[in-house]
Scaffold this motif. Sequence first.
Motif, short mmCIF file in Angstrom:
data_model
loop_
_atom_site.label_atom_id
_atom_site.label_comp_id
_atom_site.label_asym_id
_atom_site.label_seq_id
_atom_site.Cartn_x
_atom_site.Cartn_y
_atom_site.Cartn_z
N LEU A 1 0.85 -1.19 0.00
CA LEU A 1 0.00 0.00 0.00
C LEU A 1 0.88 1.24 0.00
CD1 LEU A 1 -2.57 -1.10 2.73
CD2 LEU A 1 -2.71 -1.44 0.26
N HIS A 2 0.51 2.21 -0.82
CA HIS A 2 1.29 3.45 -0.94
C HIS A 2 0.39 4.64 -0.61
CE1 HIS A 2 4.71 1.35 -2.84
NE2 HIS A 2 3.77 0.62 -3.42
N TYR A 3 0.70 5.30 0.49
CA TYR A 3 -0.15 6.38 0.97
C TYR A 3 -0.21 7.55 -0.01
CZ TYR A 3 -0.49 4.13 5.54
OH TYR A 3 -0.76 3.25 6.56
N THR A 4 0.93 7.90 -0.61
CA THR A 4 0.95 9.05 -1.52
C THR A 4 0.08 8.81 -2.74
OG1 THR A 4 3.20 9.63 -0.81
CG2 THR A 4 2.44 10.54 -2.91
N ASP A 5 0.13 7.61 -3.30
CA ASP A 5 -0.69 7.31 -4.48
C ASP A 5 -2.18 7.35 -4.15
OD1 ASP A 5 1.43 6.85 -6.38
OD2 ASP A 5 1.88 5.02 -5.29
N SER B 1 -4.95 -7.49 -9.19
CA SER B 1 -5.38 -8.55 -10.11
C SER B 1 -6.35 -9.54 -9.47
CB SER B 1 -4.14 -9.31 -10.61
OG SER B 1 -3.40 -9.84 -9.52
N LEU B 2 -6.48 -9.52 -8.16
CA LEU B 2 -7.36 -10.47 -7.48
C LEU B 2 -8.82 -10.14 -7.78
CD1 LEU B 2 -7.41 -12.87 -5.48
CD2 LEU B 2 -7.62 -11.19 -3.64
N GLU B 3 -9.57 -11.15 -8.26
CA GLU B 3 -10.98 -10.95 -8.59
C GLU B 3 -11.86 -11.19 -7.36
OE1 GLU B 3 -12.09 -9.71 -11.32
OE2 GLU B 3 -10.11 -9.66 -12.26
N SER B 4 -11.83 -10.27 -6.45
CA SER B 4 -12.63 -10.37 -5.22
C SER B 4 -12.77 -8.98 -4.61
CB SER B 4 -11.95 -11.31 -4.21
OG SER B 4 -12.63 -11.28 -2.97
N THR B 5 -13.90 -8.76 -3.93
CA THR B 5 -14.08 -7.50 -3.22
C THR B 5 -13.52 -7.56 -1.81
OG1 THR B 5 -16.27 -8.15 -2.44
CG2 THR B 5 -16.16 -6.99 -4.56
N LEU B 6 -13.19 -8.77 -1.33
CA LEU B 6 -12.56 -8.97 -0.01
C LEU B 6 -13.34 -8.29 1.12
CD1 LEU B 6 -8.78 -8.61 -0.95
CD2 LEU B 6 -10.08 -10.69 -0.55
N GLY B 7 -14.65 -8.42 1.05
CA GLY B 7 -15.49 -7.92 2.15
C GLY B 7 -15.81 -6.45 2.10
N PHE B 8 -15.63 -5.80 0.96
CA PHE B 8 -15.88 -4.36 0.87
C PHE B 8 -17.38 -4.06 0.85
CE2 PHE B 8 -16.65 -0.64 -1.94
CZ PHE B 8 -16.12 0.34 -1.12
N LEU B 9 -17.89 -3.52 1.92
CA LEU B 9 -19.27 -3.02 2.02
C LEU B 9 -20.29 -3.87 1.27
CD1 LEU B 9 -18.71 0.84 1.63
CD2 LEU B 9 -18.90 -0.47 3.73
N PRO B 10 -20.52 -5.11 1.66
CA PRO B 10 -21.44 -5.97 0.90
C PRO B 10 -22.87 -5.42 0.86
CG PRO B 10 -20.90 -6.95 3.03
CD PRO B 10 -19.99 -5.78 2.86
N TRP B 11 -23.25 -4.63 1.84
CA TRP B 11 -24.62 -4.11 1.88
C TRP B 11 -24.80 -2.91 0.95
CZ3 TRP B 11 -29.11 -5.75 4.00
CH2 TRP B 11 -30.15 -4.84 4.11
N HIS B 12 -23.73 -2.16 0.73
CA HIS B 12 -23.85 -0.87 0.07
C HIS B 12 -23.53 -0.89 -1.43
CE1 HIS B 12 -23.04 -0.14 4.34
NE2 HIS B 12 -23.72 0.98 4.21
N PHE C 1 -18.33 -1.39 -10.94
CA PHE C 1 -16.94 -1.74 -10.63
C PHE C 1 -16.07 -1.59 -11.87
CE2 PHE C 1 -18.82 -3.43 -6.90
CZ PHE C 1 -17.80 -3.60 -5.95
N ILE C 2 -14.95 -0.93 -11.70
CA ILE C 2 -13.94 -0.82 -12.76
C ILE C 2 -12.61 -1.25 -12.18
CG2 ILE C 2 -12.67 0.76 -14.27
CD1 ILE C 2 -15.20 2.39 -14.58
N SER C 3 -11.96 -2.21 -12.82
CA SER C 3 -10.70 -2.77 -12.32
C SER C 3 -9.52 -2.07 -13.00
CB SER C 3 -10.63 -4.28 -12.58
OG SER C 3 -11.63 -4.96 -11.85
N LEU C 4 -8.53 -1.75 -12.19
CA LEU C 4 -7.28 -1.18 -12.67
C LEU C 4 -6.12 -2.03 -12.15
CD1 LEU C 4 -8.12 2.57 -12.01
CD2 LEU C 4 -7.97 1.47 -14.24
N PRO C 5 -5.03 -2.14 -12.91
CA PRO C 5 -3.95 -3.06 -12.51
C PRO C 5 -3.35 -2.76 -11.14
CG PRO C 5 -3.64 -2.31 -14.77
CD PRO C 5 -4.76 -1.49 -14.20
N SER C 6 -3.13 -1.48 -10.83
CA SER C 6 -2.47 -1.14 -9.57
C SER C 6 -2.72 0.33 -9.25
CB SER C 6 -0.96 -1.39 -9.66
OG SER C 6 -0.30 -0.96 -8.49
N HIS C 7 -2.69 0.65 -7.95
CA HIS C 7 -2.81 2.05 -7.56
C HIS C 7 -1.44 2.72 -7.52
CE1 HIS C 7 -1.42 0.30 -3.79
NE2 HIS C 7 -1.23 1.50 -3.30
#
Length: 289
Positions: A105-109, A242-253, A259-265
Amino acid sequence: MLVQSLKKDCVMALVYEFVWRILHALLHLQRALISWFRVRLWNWRLWKRAVAALLVPLALGFQNHKKLGSSAGKQGLRRVRWGADGKSLEKLPMHVGLLIVEEELHYTDIANLVVWCMAVGISYVSVYDHQGIFRRNNSRLMDEILKQRHDLLGLDSAKHSLEFLNNRNEKQDHQVLSCQAVVKALSPDDGKPSIVRAAQELCRAVEEKERRSKDIDVHMLDAVLRGSVHIPDPDLVLKFGSLESTLGFLPWHIRLSEFISLPSHTDLSYEDFFSALTRYATCEQRQGK
């Protein structure tokens, strides 16, 4: 015959001696010229170094001044462009979720992404990673966002006010309503566990006769989940990795989120960010139909 031969030998000897003396003189002349050129060349180098020592600082100062002026001009043009880009889109999301499914994870990006969202006119930004690192280091993330807001927006940074939400100030809705942009760091605790806690709260209310079981429905659960601050559901979720999963991101909301996927932040450019917004603006949302 003998006399003629001797005369011929004498003449040849004189010619050889003359030629040898000429060659010897040329050799001395060559050495003298080489020595003279070396001295002149050394003096020229000294002069060249002296002139360079005087002119280089002036040149560097001029270039630095030019760079500062050009960089300030470019920043101003970028700020104008970002605002115009937001207005040029047919559809601009009100709430953007930044879903990072990468290990590093990169805080500046991430801070750059948040500031770009602010600059184009997006009102709410949620930042999520499945390890909850941004949530635990909320103050570090917010400091970086403030720094990048100043660096990227310059004098215009004062026009873009910010509100940072966390567990302690989520009920201060009067502050949220007065801000142009609201930023919140999320973790998996804001996903399924929050739904469980809301359900437990409703059950306790029924036990204590504060609510009737027949009154509990989806809308009531939604109201309990949101609390006193009404933040709209994410219109757009930018998923990085690249992981095809939301990993628990706000399932209710995210029932209606695009959703738009990008390679990296990491090192993401503004052009890539705006390209994602353009894709969202041109996509057809069926709203569950």
